[in-house]
Every structure is written in structure tokens, then in C-alpha cells.
Design a protein around this motif. Sequence first.
Motif, PDB file in Angstrom:
ATOM      1  N   SER A 217      17.680   9.520 -35.416  1.00  0.00           N
ATOM      2  CA  SER A 217      18.511  10.216 -34.290  1.00  0.00           C
ATOM      3  C   SER A 217      17.318  11.168 -33.486  1.00  0.00           C
ATOM      4  CB  SER A 217      19.466  11.166 -35.062  1.00  0.00           C
ATOM      5  OG  SER A 217      18.959  12.321 -35.796  1.00  0.00           O
ATOM      6  N   GLY A 218      18.031  11.486 -32.203  1.00  0.00           N
ATOM      7  CA  GLY A 218      17.146  12.174 -31.235  1.00  0.00           C
ATOM      8  C   GLY A 218      16.585  11.207 -30.333  1.00  0.00           C
ATOM      9  N   PRO A 219      15.259  11.499 -30.064  1.00  0.00           N
ATOM     10  CA  PRO A 219      14.454  10.797 -29.014  1.00  0.00           C
ATOM     11  C   PRO A 219      14.329   9.324 -29.617  1.00  0.00           C
ATOM     12  CG  PRO A 219      13.404  12.778 -29.462  1.00  0.00           C
ATOM     13  CD  PRO A 219      14.758  12.827 -30.244  1.00  0.00           C
ATOM     14  N   PRO A 220      14.188   9.032 -30.589  1.00  0.00           N
ATOM     15  CA  PRO A 220      13.976   7.609 -31.242  1.00  0.00           C
ATOM     16  C   PRO A 220      15.497   6.683 -30.693  1.00  0.00           C
ATOM     17  CG  PRO A 220      13.335   8.845 -32.962  1.00  0.00           C
ATOM     18  CD  PRO A 220      13.764   9.838 -31.888  1.00  0.00           C
ATOM     19  N   THR A 221      16.475   7.191 -31.012  1.00  0.00           N
ATOM     20  CA  THR A 221      17.695   6.783 -30.673  1.00  0.00           C
ATOM     21  C   THR A 221      17.875   6.518 -29.155  1.00  0.00           C
ATOM     22  OG1 THR A 221      18.932   7.359 -32.570  1.00  0.00           O
ATOM     23  CG2 THR A 221      20.240   6.948 -30.322  1.00  0.00           C
ATOM     24  N   ASN A 222      17.467   7.572 -28.237  1.00  0.00           N
ATOM     25  CA  ASN A 222      17.452   7.571 -26.806  1.00  0.00           C
ATOM     26  C   ASN A 222      16.540   6.460 -26.404  1.00  0.00           C
ATOM     27  OD1 ASN A 222      19.176   9.711 -26.980  1.00  0.00           O
ATOM     28  ND2 ASN A 222      17.571  11.380 -26.645  1.00  0.00           N
ATOM     29  N   PHE A 223      15.419   6.380 -27.039  1.00  0.00           N
ATOM     30  CA  PHE A 223      14.174   5.372 -26.514  1.00  0.00           C
ATOM     31  C   PHE A 223      14.773   3.786 -26.752  1.00  0.00           C
ATOM     32  CE2 PHE A 223      10.488   2.885 -27.820  1.00  0.00           C
ATOM     33  CZ  PHE A 223       9.867   2.744 -26.434  1.00  0.00           C
ATOM     34  N   ILE A 224      15.532   3.924 -27.855  1.00  0.00           N
ATOM     35  CA  ILE A 224      16.183   2.466 -28.071  1.00  0.00           C
ATOM     36  C   ILE A 224      17.185   2.275 -27.027  1.00  0.00           C
ATOM     37  CG2 ILE A 224      17.736   1.188 -29.706  1.00  0.00           C
ATOM     38  CD1 ILE A 224      16.233   2.813 -31.879  1.00  0.00           C
ATOM     39  N   GLN A 225      17.958   3.204 -26.513  1.00  0.00           N
ATOM     40  CA  GLN A 225      19.032   3.050 -25.688  1.00  0.00           C
ATOM     41  C   GLN A 225      18.355   2.711 -24.102  1.00  0.00           C
ATOM     42  OE1 GLN A 225      21.139   6.664 -26.271  1.00  0.00           O
ATOM     43  NE2 GLN A 225      22.730   5.508 -27.807  1.00  0.00           N
ATOM     44  N   ASP A 226      17.251   3.341 -23.929  1.00  0.00           N
ATOM     45  CA  ASP A 226      16.418   3.279 -22.624  1.00  0.00           C
ATOM     46  C   ASP A 226      15.894   1.892 -22.508  1.00  0.00           C
ATOM     47  OD1 ASP A 226      17.389   5.855 -21.991  1.00  0.00           O
ATOM     48  OD2 ASP A 226      15.627   6.948 -22.472  1.00  0.00           O
ATOM     49  N   LEU A 227      15.663   1.291 -23.852  1.00  0.00           N
ATOM     50  CA  LEU A 227      15.110  -0.134 -23.649  1.00  0.00           C
ATOM     51  C   LEU A 227      16.327  -1.203 -23.515  1.00  0.00           C
ATOM     52  CD1 LEU A 227      12.673   0.220 -26.963  1.00  0.00           C
ATOM     53  CD2 LEU A 227      11.893  -0.203 -24.585  1.00  0.00           C
ATOM     54  N   GLY A 228      17.389  -0.662 -23.447  1.00  0.00           N
ATOM     55  CA  GLY A 228      18.600  -1.636 -23.131  1.00  0.00           C
ATOM     56  C   GLY A 228      19.022  -2.203 -24.482  1.00  0.00           C
ATOM     57  N   ALA A 229      18.604  -1.650 -25.696  1.00  0.00           N
ATOM     58  CA  ALA A 229      19.166  -2.032 -27.111  1.00  0.00           C
ATOM     59  C   ALA A 229      20.447  -1.119 -27.513  1.00  0.00           C
ATOM     60  CB  ALA A 229      18.109  -2.136 -28.043  1.00  0.00           C
ATOM     61  N   ALA A 230      21.054  -1.563 -28.431  1.00  0.00           N
ATOM     62  CA  ALA A 230      22.049  -0.519 -29.210  1.00  0.00           C
ATOM     63  C   ALA A 230      21.391  -0.130 -30.371  1.00  0.00           C
ATOM     64  CB  ALA A 230      23.093  -1.530 -29.492  1.00  0.00           C
ATOM     65  N   ALA A 231      21.412   1.444 -30.552  1.00  0.00           N
ATOM     66  CA  ALA A 231      20.926   1.936 -31.549  1.00  0.00           C
ATOM     67  C   ALA A 231      21.983   2.117 -32.674  1.00  0.00           C
ATOM     68  CB  ALA A 231      20.663   3.502 -31.022  1.00  0.00           C
TER      69      ALA A 231
END
Length: 381
Positions: A217-231
Motif C-alpha cells: 500500500s501507499g506509494p507502491p500502489t500509486n505507482f502501479i496505478q500510474d503505470l496503467g495497471a491494477a493494484a
Amino acid sequence: MEITFKEETLVKKNLALVLALAMVFGMLAACGGGNDSPSAGTSNPPASEPAQNESQAPESQAPAADGEVYKLTVHQHDPATSATGKFLDAWAAQVEEASGGRLDIEIYHGGTMGGPKDTVDMVLNGTVDIGWGLQSFFPGVFPASEGMMLPLLDITTSQQASEVMWHLYADYDYLKPEYEDYHVLLLHANCQSPIASKGKNIQSVDDLAGLNIRGNSGPPTNFIQDLGAAAVGVPIGELYNAIDNATIDAVITDWHAIYSFKLYELIKYYADENIGVSNYFMLMNKDSYAELPADLQQVLDDYSGEKALEICGSFWDDVEAEVRDIIATDYPDAQVYKFSDEERARLEEVAQTTTENWIANTENGQEIYDAIQELIAKYPA
């Protein structure tokens, strides 16, 4: 001369009083009550300061060692054979030795007392005296600490990350409010994380779009979403099965987790891009600490912070080296590779977006980020 009954009685009372006082003084000397040998946890005053006599001793003066053994329980969710298990075993052994055996530390490895997401509550309510875990398992509880989980920070080893994490807490005030309900023994961090997949050979940012990816959770989840993937949230203990049955397409987790939970048995593709590290905490129940004699509190203080980091040593970095060797030796079909320079630049652009959004949405976000950068420069790998 004849002694009267009254005089005889008085003599006997006085003799009894003398004997009683002698016994009291003897007991005080046996218990270390004298001033010739200071008890554990105390020290002689500096030469520049006059020594206080007993009548002037402050109420907070450390009591003499009582000889009683105090048992402390430790909860952690990783296997006993993991870097976590090895570190905590080594730490406990040194603390016990330093206490002269008066601290008895019992470690419950592998989540035998509760799950990874129970750790904070277990420490707060006194179910355990000490808990080790990850801040990322408790969204919203440690928001300032999440700055260390921003993607693509210039951190290359666990030892470097741990120095930065500890000093971010010890040298600045941004993190302290998050830990005011605990007695902090240590904050540190793990080794780097690749983007790993069982069946997807990920060579570009475009390859990540639309995938189901597990991250903290946190920045890793946000990064995944910013990549266009689903966290996708998956508890660490269920991650092996989630990879095996393709519930997730890829995972962003550190090499230590890949080793500890034997994910290397399943994963074939490792985009080795140092995506980020995760924080760890080692927290103690405040009442458990307060109830210890002052000399044993001092032992714990002596083995907290920098000393605990010294004991951590290279455990996590050694595990990273070991699992890389296991993959290279025992899994010849597995591929560990880097993105092209062009794709790495695109990955960094996405990471910058994640970082800017975190800064904008976090109290003192810019100051925390700047402090992290200063510490990375101060503690190079």
C-alpha cells in the motif's frame, strides 16, 4: 550490684534493638544498598558536579538491580530462516547477554501469534511486548514514513536504506508523531524490489498496462496505478498461491520476500529495475518498557537504533545475493534483465508523477522528500 527486673528488661530491649539494626544494615549491604559499588544502570557523577548525598537523591534515581528475570515476547510474521528471523535471534541473544540473563526474550516467528496486519494492535494492547512488521501493512497509520517507499529512489542496498530510514526518524521531527504511542526500538528497511512475473516477459512500460500487479500500500500502489495497471492487494502469506494460480500477473516485492516465501520456485521473469524498498518497524509496548527496572531499560536503549542497525548488518543484502544465486544456479530458464535506456527513462517519468502526487498530498511532503534525499547523499551505498 543487683540488677532490678525493670533494669534487666531495659537491657534486653536495648540489646534487641541493636541486633535488629545490625540485621537491617546487613541486609542493605547484601542488596547493594551501600554507596561503594553503584548498581547497574547508574554511574558516578561527573567530576565537575558535586555528588548528591542520599538525602538529596532525586525520586527518579535508578533502583538497584533486583535479580528478577523479566520475560519479553516478540511477534514477527516472516519465517525463522528469513533475514528477519536471523536478525531478531541475534538481537535477542545480545540483549539477553548484556542484561546478565535478566531479560528473557521469546520470539514467535512466522506469525504464530497473529497475522502481519495484527502486529500494531498486538503491541498497543500488550498482547506482545515487541512487534516487528511493515508500515505498508497499515495504510494511513504511518503516512510520513511512506516517503521511503517512493519509487526509484537512488537506494541500492538494505544497509543504506536502513541508515536513511533510522535517521529520518532520529534526526528529524516528521516521523516522530506517528510513533508516539510506542517505544521505538528500530526503524529500518529491506532490499530492492524487481517487477517479477510467472508468465509475462515485461520489457516496457506498455507491457505493464492492464496487468493485475501486487504491491504494498501507499506509494507502491500509486505507482502501479500510474503505470496503467491494477493494484491488487494480496497478504504476504497468500502471495505464493496468488502467483501460482494467476490471480495476479506480476508482483513488485523485495528480493527478501522472494527468498523467504520461495517465490523463485514460480517466477520466471525479473525486470531488475530497483523499483523501491519497504520500511520495517520494531516497536515496543510503552507499558512493558516502563515496567522494567531502569538498568534493563538502559540495556534496551543501548541495543536500539544504531546498535540494532549494526546487528542487522548485511542480513538483507546477503539474502538478496543468495536468492539471485539460487535463481541463476537452480532455475536456468528464469530471466533477470534490465529495461532498455529508453524504457528506463519512461519508467522514471512515471515514478516522478507518483512522487509529485505524494508530495502534494502529504503534510510536509516536500520537506520529507528533501530530507530523504539529503540522507541518501549522507549515507551512500
